[in-house]
Design a protein around this motif. Structure first.
Motif, short mmCIF file in Angstrom:
data_model
loop_
_atom_site.label_atom_id
_atom_site.label_comp_id
_atom_site.label_asym_id
_atom_site.label_seq_id
_atom_site.Cartn_x
_atom_site.Cartn_y
_atom_site.Cartn_z
N LEU A 73 5.26 -0.46 -37.66
CA LEU A 73 6.23 0.29 -36.88
C LEU A 73 5.58 0.75 -35.57
O LEU A 73 4.43 1.25 -35.58
CB LEU A 73 6.74 1.52 -37.64
N ARG A 74 6.28 0.54 -34.48
CA ARG A 74 5.79 0.98 -33.18
C ARG A 74 6.78 2.01 -32.64
O ARG A 74 7.95 1.69 -32.40
CB ARG A 74 5.66 -0.20 -32.22
N ASN A 75 6.26 3.21 -32.50
CA ASN A 75 7.11 4.33 -32.05
C ASN A 75 8.35 4.46 -32.91
O ASN A 75 9.46 4.75 -32.43
CB ASN A 75 7.50 4.17 -30.58
N GLY A 76 8.19 4.23 -34.23
CA GLY A 76 9.27 4.44 -35.18
C GLY A 76 10.18 3.24 -35.38
O GLY A 76 11.12 3.30 -36.20
N TYR A 77 9.93 2.13 -34.75
CA TYR A 77 10.77 0.93 -34.88
C TYR A 77 9.96 -0.22 -35.49
O TYR A 77 8.78 -0.42 -35.16
CB TYR A 77 11.33 0.50 -33.53
N ASP A 91 -0.98 6.32 -40.71
CA ASP A 91 -0.65 6.64 -39.33
C ASP A 91 -1.91 6.42 -38.49
O ASP A 91 -2.95 7.05 -38.74
CB ASP A 91 -0.18 8.09 -39.22
N ARG A 143 -2.17 7.02 -35.31
CA ARG A 143 -2.20 8.06 -34.29
C ARG A 143 -2.31 7.50 -32.87
O ARG A 143 -2.92 8.07 -32.00
CB ARG A 143 -3.35 9.05 -34.56
N ASN A 144 -1.73 6.34 -32.70
CA ASN A 144 -1.62 5.73 -31.36
C ASN A 144 -0.23 5.15 -31.15
O ASN A 144 -0.03 4.29 -30.30
CB ASN A 144 -2.68 4.65 -31.16
N GLY A 145 0.72 5.64 -31.93
CA GLY A 145 2.10 5.15 -31.86
C GLY A 145 2.40 4.09 -32.90
O GLY A 145 3.56 3.68 -33.04
N TYR A 146 1.41 3.66 -33.65
CA TYR A 146 1.61 2.62 -34.66
C TYR A 146 1.45 3.20 -36.07
O TYR A 146 0.58 4.06 -36.31
CB TYR A 146 0.63 1.47 -34.48
#
Length: 391
Positions: free
Chosen positions: A378-382, A330, A332-335
């Motif tokens: 993954l970016r913001n879970g996608y 993780d 910790r920046n959305g990625y």
């Protein structure tokens, strides 16, 4: 007839003998006809006195004519010999020179004199000493040694000519830098690329011959400022780009700076740079698609696997969905990035890692047909295509 001569008086005999002898012609007077004896006549009637003089004169005349013809032939041959004698002498001299001295080619370490050509290799010269003596000089007499200094300087001068390379599908900046022997950063700097830029198939890159960087001259740039920026000597830039000393480069010109470096972003464990890097060195064997939410990087078994960016290890272990040994980081920046099919873990959950840190070894665990790394972003879970971020 002998009886008549014996019985006749002396005067009568003299006249008869004179009449019987052949008449010698006077100069300018024709010879009288002579009747030769026939074969049927007896041997006693063939008087040698009547015809021996005529054959003797014919034989002498024939001998004289034959001798005169022989003398004429000798004169003609002598004239012919006098005409060809100079040419034969010259030919004999040339053949003797070739036989004695031979045709010599210059030694490989010697340079031909300007007057010599390959079409006419030098013949060993003969210098006359005395009328019947001469000295044969070696072929080195006609050549001069090559100055080794310019050759040594040319060989010691490195080549700074840039090559070009067209990016192929599956190429990475790691692979290109590795194959060129200059490293990833030199490829990036020479092409003035950021480390988060994506390479596209068909893109043309400059490949430096030695590690270094490049710079497109901007307004206000000088040789001194460029040298200070990349921490090199000005002479290095001048030599590498064939510039005239003391002449500033034109605006817009591209300069290659051998040995030049740019600051590399400081990597702090647990802190993301925002620029995702390659997780392994290899080639892409499978691309991102709707049913394959990542890319496969084919590489040898056991090669290092790197953290794509700084962050914290979220999990490590076996994934039952076919990923085998898997690491999740993780940033910790959305990625979030994942690394699957590993053969070994080198980090544990909760550990802080920096970008480029070795987190494990490549393998073929789980649903795998061969050693490779399955990499996901993954970016913001996608799921997103990793090639959007990789160089």
């Amino acid at each position: 007839m002998s009886e008549l001569l014996t019985a006749a008086p002396r005067r009568v005999r003299t006249r008869a003998l004179a009449a019987a002898l052949p008449q010698v012609p006077v100069a300018g007077q024709a010879l009288p006809p002579v009747s030769l004896p026939r074969e049927s006549e007896g041997a006693a009637d063939r008087s040698p006195v009547l015809w021996t003089g005529v054959p003797r004169q014919g034989i002498e005349a024939a001998r004289a004519r034959a001798w005169q013809g022989l003398r004429s032939a000798q004169v003609r041959w002598a004239e012919l010999l006098l005409r060809v004698a100079p040419h034969l002498t010259l030919l004999a001299i040339v053949l003797a020179a070739v036989w004695v001295g031979g045709i010599q080619r210059p030694v490989a370490t010697l340079e031909r004199a300007p007057s010599l050509t390959l079409e006419h290799p030098p013949i060993s010269p003969r210098v006359p000493l005395f009328p019947d003596q001469s000295a044969v000089l070696p072929p080195s007499f006609l050549v001069r040694p090559v100055d080794p200094a310019p050759v040594a300087r040319a060989q010691s001068q490195p080549s700074y000519e840039l090559r070009t390379y067209v990016v192929q599908p599956g190429d990475t900046v790691w692979d290109i830098g590795e194959r060129a022997g200059v490293g990833m950063w030199s490829v990036l700097w020479t092409n003035e690329l950021e480390d988060d830029e994506t390479l596209r198939p068909g893109q043309v890159l400059r490949i430096p011959p030695v590690p270094g960087t490049g710079r497109t001259v901007a307004a206000g740039d000088t040789l001194e400022s460029i040298a200070n920026r990349f921490k090199v000597d000005e002479r290095t830039i001048v030599i590498a780009n064939n510039l005239r000393p003391g002449v500033e480069p034109l605006v817009g010109a591209y300069l290659f700076v051998p040995g030049g470096r740019l600051p590399i972003p400081e990597l702090i464990p647990g802190h993301a740079t925002g620029r995702i890097g390659w997780p392994a060195r290899g080639w892409i064997s499978s691309y991102y698609s709707g049913w394959h939410p990542g890319i496969d990087v084919a590489a040898s078994h056991g090669v290092p696997v790197y953290a794509a960016d700084g962050g914290v290890v979220a999990s490590t272990g076996w994934d039952r969905r076919g990923y085998g040994n898997r690491i999740v980081i993780d940033h910790r920046n959305g990625y979030v990035t994942t690394y699957s099919h590993l053969s070994r873990f080198l980090v544990g959950p909760g550990q802080l890692v920096q970008k480029g840190a070795v987190i494990g070894h490549n393998g073929s665990t789980g649903n795998s047909t061969g050693p490779h790394l399955h990499f996901e972003v993954l970016r913001n879970g996608y799921y997103v295509n990793p090639l959007q971020f990789l160089r």
